[in-house]
Design a protein around this motif. Structure first.
Motif, PDB file in Angstrom:
ATOM      1  N   LYS A  42       0.823  -1.212   0.000  1.00 46.75           N
ATOM      2  CA  LYS A  42       0.000   0.000   0.000  1.00 46.75           C
ATOM      3  C   LYS A  42       0.857   1.263   0.000  1.00 46.75           C
ATOM      4  O   LYS A  42       0.674   2.161  -0.828  1.00 46.75           O
ATOM      5  CB  LYS A  42      -0.915   0.007   1.242  1.00 46.75           C
ATOM      6  CG  LYS A  42      -1.754  -1.243   1.390  1.00 46.75           C
ATOM      7  CD  LYS A  42      -2.556  -1.225   2.668  1.00 46.75           C
ATOM      8  CE  LYS A  42      -1.739  -1.141   3.932  1.00 46.75           C
ATOM      9  NZ  LYS A  42      -1.232  -2.383   4.487  1.00 46.75           N
ATOM     10  N   THR A  43       1.801   1.310   0.929  1.00 45.52           N
ATOM     11  CA  THR A  43       2.648   2.501   1.010  1.00 45.52           C
ATOM     12  C   THR A  43       3.446   2.674  -0.276  1.00 45.52           C
ATOM     13  O   THR A  43       3.654   3.803  -0.753  1.00 45.52           O
ATOM     14  CB  THR A  43       3.587   2.398   2.227  1.00 45.52           C
ATOM     15  OG1 THR A  43       2.798   2.251   3.398  1.00 45.52           O
ATOM     16  CG2 THR A  43       4.464   3.620   2.352  1.00 45.52           C
ATOM     17  N   THR A  44       3.878   1.561  -0.840  1.00 48.45           N
ATOM     18  CA  THR A  44       4.642   1.629  -2.090  1.00 48.45           C
ATOM     19  C   THR A  44       3.826   2.321  -3.179  1.00 48.45           C
ATOM     20  O   THR A  44       4.341   3.172  -3.917  1.00 48.45           O
ATOM     21  CB  THR A  44       5.039   0.209  -2.523  1.00 48.45           C
ATOM     22  OG1 THR A  44       5.745  -0.404  -1.448  1.00 48.45           O
ATOM     23  CG2 THR A  44       5.914   0.238  -3.759  1.00 48.45           C
ATOM     24  N   PHE A  81       2.487  11.174   6.048  1.00 52.37           N
ATOM     25  CA  PHE A  81       3.088   9.891   6.409  1.00 52.37           C
ATOM     26  C   PHE A  81       2.448   9.306   7.652  1.00 52.37           C
ATOM     27  O   PHE A  81       1.800   9.999   8.435  1.00 52.37           O
ATOM     28  CB  PHE A  81       4.591  10.058   6.638  1.00 52.37           C
ATOM     29  CG  PHE A  81       5.369  10.166   5.366  1.00 52.37           C
ATOM     30  CD1 PHE A  81       5.293  11.307   4.580  1.00 52.37           C
ATOM     31  CD2 PHE A  81       6.181   9.134   4.938  1.00 52.37           C
ATOM     32  CE1 PHE A  81       6.004  11.410   3.407  1.00 52.37           C
ATOM     33  CE2 PHE A  81       6.907   9.235   3.767  1.00 52.37           C
ATOM     34  CZ  PHE A  81       6.809  10.373   2.997  1.00 52.37           C
ATOM     35  N   GLN A  82       2.689   8.016   7.788  1.00 52.16           N
ATOM     36  CA  GLN A  82       2.114   7.235   8.869  1.00 52.16           C
ATOM     37  C   GLN A  82       2.393   7.846  10.249  1.00 52.16           C
ATOM     38  O   GLN A  82       1.507   7.961  11.065  1.00 52.16           O
ATOM     39  CB  GLN A  82       2.713   5.838   8.789  1.00 52.16           C
ATOM     40  CG  GLN A  82       1.940   4.799   9.551  1.00 52.16           C
ATOM     41  CD  GLN A  82       2.267   3.411   9.021  1.00 52.16           C
ATOM     42  OE1 GLN A  82       2.950   3.252   8.021  1.00 52.16           O
ATOM     43  NE2 GLN A  82       1.775   2.411   9.699  1.00 52.16           N
ATOM     44  N   ASN A  83       3.656   8.254  10.500  1.00 51.74           N
ATOM     45  CA  ASN A  83       3.953   8.808  11.821  1.00 51.74           C
ATOM     46  C   ASN A  83       4.118  10.321  11.755  1.00 51.74           C
ATOM     47  O   ASN A  83       5.051  10.884  12.300  1.00 51.74           O
ATOM     48  CB  ASN A  83       5.173   8.140  12.449  1.00 51.74           C
ATOM     49  CG  ASN A  83       6.123   7.641  11.394  1.00 51.74           C
ATOM     50  OD1 ASN A  83       5.994   8.006  10.217  1.00 51.74           O
ATOM     51  ND2 ASN A  83       7.080   6.845  11.776  1.00 51.74           N
ATOM     52  N   LEU A 157      -2.996   9.870   2.110  1.00 49.77           N
ATOM     53  CA  LEU A 157      -2.914   9.676   3.559  1.00 49.77           C
ATOM     54  C   LEU A 157      -2.486   8.248   3.857  1.00 49.77           C
ATOM     55  O   LEU A 157      -3.172   7.299   3.478  1.00 49.77           O
ATOM     56  CB  LEU A 157      -4.275   9.945   4.214  1.00 49.77           C
ATOM     57  CG  LEU A 157      -4.901  11.307   3.938  1.00 49.77           C
ATOM     58  CD1 LEU A 157      -6.315  11.370   4.526  1.00 49.77           C
ATOM     59  CD2 LEU A 157      -4.053  12.413   4.526  1.00 49.77           C
ATOM     60  N   ASP A 158      -1.331   8.103   4.531  1.00 50.50           N
ATOM     61  CA  ASP A 158      -0.853   6.763   4.873  1.00 50.50           C
ATOM     62  C   ASP A 158      -1.225   6.446   6.318  1.00 50.50           C
ATOM     63  O   ASP A 158      -0.675   7.024   7.245  1.00 50.50           O
ATOM     64  CB  ASP A 158       0.665   6.695   4.685  1.00 50.50           C
ATOM     65  CG  ASP A 158       1.173   5.258   4.693  1.00 50.50           C
ATOM     66  OD1 ASP A 158       0.351   4.344   4.935  1.00 50.50           O
ATOM     67  OD2 ASP A 158       2.373   5.053   4.452  1.00 50.50           O
ATOM     68  N   GLU A 159      -2.155   5.534   6.496  1.00 51.69           N
ATOM     69  CA  GLU A 159      -2.597   5.123   7.834  1.00 51.69           C
ATOM     70  C   GLU A 159      -2.835   6.324   8.747  1.00 51.69           C
ATOM     71  O   GLU A 159      -2.216   6.436   9.801  1.00 51.69           O
ATOM     72  CB  GLU A 159      -1.539   4.210   8.483  1.00 51.69           C
ATOM     73  CG  GLU A 159      -1.162   3.021   7.649  1.00 51.69           C
ATOM     74  CD  GLU A 159      -1.942   1.766   8.003  1.00 51.69           C
ATOM     75  OE1 GLU A 159      -2.880   1.864   8.839  1.00 51.69           O
ATOM     76  OE2 GLU A 159      -1.656   0.710   7.428  1.00 51.69           O
TER      77      GLU A 159
HETATM   78 MG   LIG Z   1       2.802   1.174   4.931  1.00 54.14          MG
END
Ligand SMILES: [Mg+2]
Ligand SMILES: Nc1ncnc2c1ncn2[C@@H]1O[C@H](COP(=O)(O)OP(=O)(O)OP(=O)(O)O)[C@@H](O)[C@H]1O
Lengths: 347, 290, 272
Positions: A42-44, A81-83, A157-159
């Motif tokens: 997914k992130t890719t 990003f996720q974080n 939007l990543d997570e």
């Molecule tokens: Mg990911």
């Protein structure tokens, strides 16, 4: 006003194939969720759309034009990003204004827009704080404001909810939905949580191992899953092996009627969600009535989950209200009704 | 830029400098040590230089002196650095000031350190005068010879003075990076002060201590300035001996100088190899690994 | 009772020893630099004068020109080593690649092998290519001991570096230079200062490499100082020593807060 298309997108990292031949259209002004277990790519995909990764093959189109030649900083496809990745050495306001500063916007204009956008994510007046003086939920919202301020053509939007507790999740989800509606921005959200995808997205693309398994509106994944893997991912537990002929499927527990559908005749697996299996009085008026024995009853507050055995070894699960479950103890024989509308054949 | 080539491209400038200047220098030293000096019209390969210096008493005396200085400086300074780092680890009143004083001699050149030690410890130096004031000695000759002495105490003192702070700061940074959690956990499991130090703190510090002592040992073995200020003329430390041969008007001495350089390099290499091997097997034995 | 006990704690003694031990060698330096006559066994100079200081700052003493050479060389070495070493530090800290162990070993080799040995070896080439007796040659030869420390310190900070911050800035529209300027630089700044401090003081302190390659033409402070040490004029030697340490101390004052309490900056030394 951007439609995003992925065409036969593949990405290899050395020997590892992270994404394989993914074709997907994210409609203009809608939220598309990329859903799938950890490590499915997914992130890719998100990074490829943003321009942070170059695909091994395939194409990415914005409004029908390939954007692969455009470098990430010119694509205006902003990723959160996720974080959240707030720059720790900048104040909250400087973080939010970062993208405008990169574009050489005047300081006074930036200041004003920063205030507007902080208000938009319900954090007015926090511009002078440091990121580490904010809670996790606030940091996530600052990251969102930082992305929105540059008016992205596509928001990635990543997570966005994964670092938040249940209560904050709900709040953040509503915020994302309402902002997206208001700004009418094409948005792609990555998540591994099917419930989150369903609540957030207009369209879901479900992935396993770098491949797209099914694309469609959220209800499709409950009502018309394309494979057993998809059905299982969305919480289906009941599968009955059988032979389909027209609108009838012969199974080990008898022949069952199903609604008309496009699946070809031949061997199929029938699936029915636990909440659709009904306990009924023993009469012959409804089709698809079966006898079963209660093996286990698990109380879960709002409902009770009954595990049943049909015939010699066919297991089924159903959900019923706790009060209805009181009348059926472990070991009792019960009658079931499998509504034809909810029986879905899987190839 | 292809991602796979990226690290090599980033490394290219540094590698070019190191390979050309340093690698080239070592290689040329090696070639000159076996008599290949085309710029002096000599191209015959011979081990004469090695034979010559190994027969000199001066060389072996220098060698043992250098080894003694390097080992003693490394051992003493590492031990002191450990004590200092532990003392400076937790905050107390005046912590910042004392830490700053501890850092203070990091930027002091060795040459200045050597001058300071000279003025302090020579037989008519500051300490000798204090001793005289206290009635301990009556004339300069009564004060123990600490500089220009056969045991090279002055040199060792300067190295200890400088490198204790260097090693100490590395250990301090390691300790502050690790934090207290592990020791607290050990205390919770019933470890007393000594056991916490022996089984938690010390193993955490060992890698840094080994790295720092390797740097210190190699430096003290190969350094030039301090022995020149504080050392006896004979026997001198190896680098000084090598440099004297190098600048000797007798050009025959040049291959000998290079041979000494090669021997110094090899010795440092071997000793460091042995010590890291030893510390590694010891660490493995502690951890029960093979 | 408790008061006495507290002052006699082992740690208090250790701290006192640190202060005395570090500062003691500076005491005779300071006293000598202002002494006129200071014969044994006087503990303090019998008469004071500013003769040494006046001499040090007089035009004929070459001190100003030596100060200039030292500063020029050290600043050039610092700038050049960071320019060259920064990408290498990034590669070693951030990437996995084939041959990494060998590359690391090679880069660190000059911290182990005496640089004097390499410098004597390369001297002939420097002569051939006109790199002796001038600043350029001295700067180049100083890179040998300086570069490994710079790379080591910077690889330490890049080992804890999250490159996603740069990616984030890029999707927000930052160009390559803007990413370096607004993301990389502020993140690695403390380590960069420490690397700069080490580069500066290692170059600043070089005596023998400068003498060998500078050939008496590039007279930096240590070269000058050494001639006074041999001459035996204690007062001038002391004054010159103090001049010699002043800029390095200033540099330390500016960077001290990055030296401890910050694992990244010196942490690289722990993982040789
Ligand atoms: Mg990911
Ligand atoms: N830079 C990389 N080099 C090598 N392999 C990578 C790289 N980035 C991702 N991968 C691999 O590609 C696959 C997909 O990774 P990706 O990060 O896209 O997964 P994901 O779906 O986002 O997972 P998660 O939900 O855990 O974030 C994984 O197997 C991962 O190990």
């Amino acid at each position: 006003m951007t439609k995003v298309e992925l065409q036969q997108l593949s990405k290899q990292f050395g020997e590892v194939t992270a994404v394989s031949h993914v074709s997907l259209t994210a409609p203009d002004g809608r939220i598309t969720a990329l859903l799938g277990p950890s490590g499915c790519g997914k992130t890719t995909i998100l990074k490829t759309i943003a321009g942070l990764l170059t695909p091994s093959s395939g194409d990415v189109l914005f409004n029908g034009r390939s954007i692969l030649p455009i470098p990430a900083e010119k694509r205006n496809a902003v990723m959160v990003f996720q974080n959240h990745l707030l720059f720790p050495y900048l104040s909250v306001g400087e973080n939010v204004g970062f993208g405008l500063k990169m574009r050489g916007v005047e300081a006074a204009v930036i200041r004003q827009k920063v205030e507007e956008h902080l208000a938009m994510v319900q954090l007015p007046g926090l511009a002078n704080r440091r990121p580490n003086e904010l809670s996790g939920g606030q940091q996530q919202r600052v990251a969102l404001a930082r992305a929105l301020i540059v008016e992205p053509t596509v928001l990635l939007l990543d997570e966005p909810l994964s670092n938040l507790d249940a209560h904050l999740r709900e709040e953040m989800r509503q915020l994302i939905r309402s902002l997206q509606r208001a700004l009418n921005m094409t948005t792609i959200v990555v998540t591994h949580d099917q419930e989150e995808a369903v609540l957030l997205a207009d369209q879901i693309g479900l992935m396993f191992d770098g491949k797209l398994a099914q694309v469609g509106p959220p209800s499709d994944f409950y009502e018309r899953p394309s494979t057993r893997q998809v059905a299982s991912f969305f919480g289906a537990t009941n599968f009955l092996v059988g032979e389909k002929r027209g609108n009838v499927v012969e199974t080990a527990v008898g022949s069952l009627q199903i609604a008309p559908n496009p699946i070809a005749d031949g061997p199929v697996q029938l699936t029915i969600r636990p909440e659709h299996v009904q306990l009924v009085p023993a009469d012959g008026r409804l089709p698809n009535q079966l006898c079963a024995t209660v093996q286990e009853a698990i109380y879960a507050g709002t409902h009770t989950r009954l595990r049943l055995i049909l015939g010699s070894d066919t297991a089924l699960t159903l959900l019923t209200s706790p009060s209805a479950a009181k009348t059926v103890g472990v070991g009792t024989a019960v009658h079931l009704h499998l509504p034809p509308d909810h029986l879905w054949p899987l190839p | 830029m292809p991602t796979r080539l990226r690290p090599y491209l980033l490394l290219a400038p540094t590698l070019a400098v190191i390979l050309l200047l340093f690698g080239g220098g070592v290689l040329l030293a090696l070639m000159q040590s076996v008599g290949y000096l085309p710029f002096l019209g000599r191209t015959e390969i011979t081990l004469d230089a090695y034979r010559a210096i190994l027969q000199q008493a001066a060389f072996s005396q220098s060698f043992f002196l250098t080894l003694w200085v390097a080992l003693a400086s490394t051992a003493v300074s590492t031990l002191l650095a450990l004590v200092c780092a532990l003392a400076l680890r937790r905050p107390f009143r005046g912590h910042r000031l004392i830490t700053f004083i501890f850092q203070l001699n990091i930027p002091i050149p060795h040459l200045v350190g050597a001058v300071g030690i000279l003025f302090l410890f020579s037989q008519s130096g500051f300490l000798a005068r204090l001793a005289n004031l206290a009635g301990l000695i009556s004339q300069p000759a009564d004060f123990p010879a600490i500089v220009f002495d056969p045991w090279a105490i002055g040199i060792i003192l300067e190295y200890v003075w400088k490198t204790t702070c260097f090693t100490g700061l590395i250990l301090l940074a390691t300790l502050q990076g690790v934090g207290n959690d592990l020791e607290t956990a050990a205390q919770n499991l019933g470890a007393n002060r000594w056991q916490r130090f022996r089984y938690v703190t010390l193993p955490l510090l060992t890698p840094s201590m080994v790295s720092a002592s390797v740097l210190v040992f190699a430096f003290t073995f190969g350094a030039f300035e301090v022995p020149l200020v504080l050392g006896q003329r004979f026997p001198s430390m190896l680098p000084v001996l090598a440099y004297r041969s190098y600048v000797d008007i007798d050009l025959n001495a040049r291959p000998e100088a290079m041979a000494m350089n090669v021997i110094i390099t090899l010795l440092i290499g071997v000793l460091i190899f042995l010590s890291t091997c030893a510390s590694r097997t010891k660490r493995c034995a502690v951890n029960g690994e093979r | 009772m408790t008061r006495i006990k507290q002052t006699l704690q082992p740690r208090t003694l250790i701290l006192a020893a640190i202060v005395v031990g570090v500062l003691l060698p500076f005491v005779p330096l300071l006293l000598w630099s202002v002494s006129f006559r200071w014969l044994y066994p006087s503990v303090l100079p019998e008469s004071l004068s500013l003769r040494a200081w006046q001499y040090v700052f007089s035009p004929r003493a070459e001190v100003l020109s030596a100060l200039g050479y030292s500063t020029l060389v050290a600043l050039l070495v610092t700038a050049l080593s960071i320019l060259i070493g920064l990408p290498a530090g990034r590669a070693l800290g951030l990437y996995k690649f084939r041959g990494k162990t060998a590359v690391r070993f090679l880069i660190l080799a000059p911290t182990i092998v005496p640089t004097l040995a390499a410098a004597m070896g390369i001297h002939v080439l420097f002569i051939r290519y006109g790199l002796v007796d001038n600043v350029l040659g001295v700067v180049l030869v100083h890179l040998i001991p300086v570069l490994p420390y710079v790379v080591l310190i910077l690889s330490g900070v890049f080992a804890n570096y999250n490159p996603d911050f740069e990616a984030q800035a890029q999707t927000l529209g930052a160009s390559a230079w803007q990413r370096f300027r607004h993301v990389t630089l502020p993140t690695i700044f403390p380590a960069l200062m420490v690397a700069g401090l080490f580069a500066f003081i290692i170059s600043w302190s070089q005596y023998i490499l400068t003498l060998l390659i500078g050939g008496g033409q590039v007279v930096t402070l240590p070269v000058l100082l050494f001639s006074f040490v041999s001459s035996g004029d204690n007062a001038i030697t002391a004054a010159l020593s103090l001049v010699f340490i002043a800029p390095a101390l200033l540099f330390l004052l500016a960077t001290a807060r990055y030296l401890s309490g910050n694992q990244a900056s010196l942490g690289g030394f722990g993982k040789l």
